[in-house]
Design a protein around this motif. Structure first.
Motif, PDB file in Angstrom:
ATOM      1  N   UNK A  64       8.817  -2.771   1.110  1.00 46.69           N
ATOM      2  CA  UNK A  64       8.401  -1.365   1.087  1.00 46.69           C
ATOM      3  C   UNK A  64       7.542  -1.099  -0.143  1.00 46.69           C
ATOM      4  N   UNK A  65       6.751  -0.021  -0.059  1.00 47.78           N
ATOM      5  CA  UNK A  65       5.887   0.386  -1.168  1.00 47.78           C
ATOM      6  C   UNK A  65       6.355   1.758  -1.628  1.00 47.78           C
ATOM      7  N   UNK A  88       8.257   6.655  -0.047  1.00 43.44           N
ATOM      8  CA  UNK A  88       8.512   5.261   0.301  1.00 43.44           C
ATOM      9  C   UNK A  88       7.819   4.955   1.622  1.00 43.44           C
ATOM     10  N   UNK A  89       7.043   3.883   1.652  1.00 42.35           N
ATOM     11  CA  UNK A  89       6.342   3.452   2.863  1.00 42.35           C
ATOM     12  C   UNK A  89       6.882   2.104   3.308  1.00 42.35           C
ATOM     13  N   UNK A  90       7.170   1.992   4.609  1.00 41.27           N
ATOM     14  CA  UNK A  90       7.595   0.726   5.197  1.00 41.27           C
ATOM     15  C   UNK A  90       6.542   0.303   6.213  1.00 41.27           C
ATOM     16  N   UNK A 114      -4.160   3.318  -0.524  1.00 44.55           N
ATOM     17  CA  UNK A 114      -4.024   3.915  -1.855  1.00 44.55           C
ATOM     18  C   UNK A 114      -2.712   3.524  -2.523  1.00 44.55           C
ATOM     19  N   UNK A 115      -1.625   3.439  -1.759  1.00 45.36           N
ATOM     20  CA  UNK A 115      -0.339   3.048  -2.348  1.00 45.36           C
ATOM     21  C   UNK A 115      -0.332   1.580  -2.749  1.00 45.36           C
ATOM     22  N   UNK A 116      -1.073   0.755  -2.026  1.00 41.72           N
ATOM     23  CA  UNK A 116      -1.171  -0.661  -2.397  1.00 41.72           C
ATOM     24  C   UNK A 116      -2.029  -0.868  -3.635  1.00 41.72           C
ATOM     25  N   UNK A 156     -10.705   8.092  -4.858  1.00 41.31           N
ATOM     26  CA  UNK A 156      -9.362   8.657  -4.824  1.00 41.31           C
ATOM     27  C   UNK A 156      -8.401   7.699  -5.529  1.00 41.31           C
ATOM     28  N   UNK A 157      -7.301   8.265  -6.051  1.00 47.80           N
ATOM     29  CA  UNK A 157      -6.329   7.426  -6.754  1.00 47.80           C
ATOM     30  C   UNK A 157      -4.942   8.051  -6.658  1.00 47.80           C
ATOM     31  N   UNK A 158      -3.928   7.182  -6.516  1.00 49.00           N
ATOM     32  CA  UNK A 158      -2.545   7.564  -6.723  1.00 49.00           C
ATOM     33  C   UNK A 158      -2.142   6.966  -8.059  1.00 49.00           C
TER      34      UNK A 158
END
Length: 217
Positions: A126-127, A133-135, A161-163, A214-216
């Motif tokens: 997961x990320x 939380x992303x699965x 973006x989360x990666x 864009x950025x997280x």
């Protein structure tokens, strides 16, 4: 994520494209070494699925060429050859994984996810970004434990973006990860999906860096 498939069997190629697109990957499919070399020279891929027995040569040739050029592109060899010696040749030539035809599509998809995690230096399936939380295996997103329903493209953009947390990702880079050949992209598509993500997950999650991307954080 953008994937290159090098496979001369039309039935297998079609099945791979359809199966991997279910996971919201951009997928390009070629049927010979010449076209594969051209695709690799003009596009940035995150992973390659490579058949060994191709009409104009062995898939090992393109694999060895990649490794001579110090490319770290993850490669899964997909072949009808089931002799141990052929598996060893493929792995020694620089392949990261190996599947023998016939294969289970769900297993291939799981191996793709595992290789992509390894390439990103991530060990967990997961990320996480704060309370989000992303699965990827379930195409699921939760915020503070609550399921959040995202559209397919919204999920794919958020995954990119989360990666890459802490890195500014341009609109062009996002498009490159989401759209393969022959897929039309309207000029405001990314902005529309970004608006949807922010509406569901909060406007502060993704920051816009004016004229950059864009950025997280």
């Amino acid at each position: 994520m953008r994937i290159l498939i090098v496979e001369d069997d039309s039935i297998i190629g079609d099945g791979l494209v359809m199966g991997l697109q279910m996971d919201e990957y951009a997928v390009d499919w070629v049927e010979n070494l010449k076209t594969a070399n051209a695709a690799l020279a003009t596009n940035n891929y995150d992973l390659m699925i490579l058949d060994l027995g191709l009409p104009d040569g062995s898939g090992l040739d393109i694999l060895r060429k990649l490794r001579r050029e110090k490319s770290s592109l993850p490669v899964i060899i997909l072949t009808a050859y089931d002799e141990l010696s052929d598996k060893i040749k493929g792995l020694d030539a620089g392949a990261d994984d190996y599947l023998v035809k016939p294969f289970d599509l769900d297993e291939l998809r799981a191996r793709v996810r595992a290789l992509h995690r390894r390439a990103l230096g991530r060990s967990t399936p997961v990320i996480e970004a704060g309370d989000i939380v992303m699965d990827p295996s379930k195409l699921a997103v939760t915020r503070d434990g609550e399921n959040i329903k995202l559209g397919p493209r919204e999920f794919a953009i958020l995954r990119v973006l989360m990666e890459n947390q802490g890195r500014i990702i341009s609109k062009a880079q996002i498009e490159d990860k989401l759209y393969g050949w022959n897929m039309e992209i309207e000029s405001n598509t990314i902005e529309v999906h970004m608006h949807g993500i922010r509406k569901k997950l909060g406007k502060d999650l993704i920051k816009t860096i004016r004229n950059v991307g864009y950025v997280i954080e």
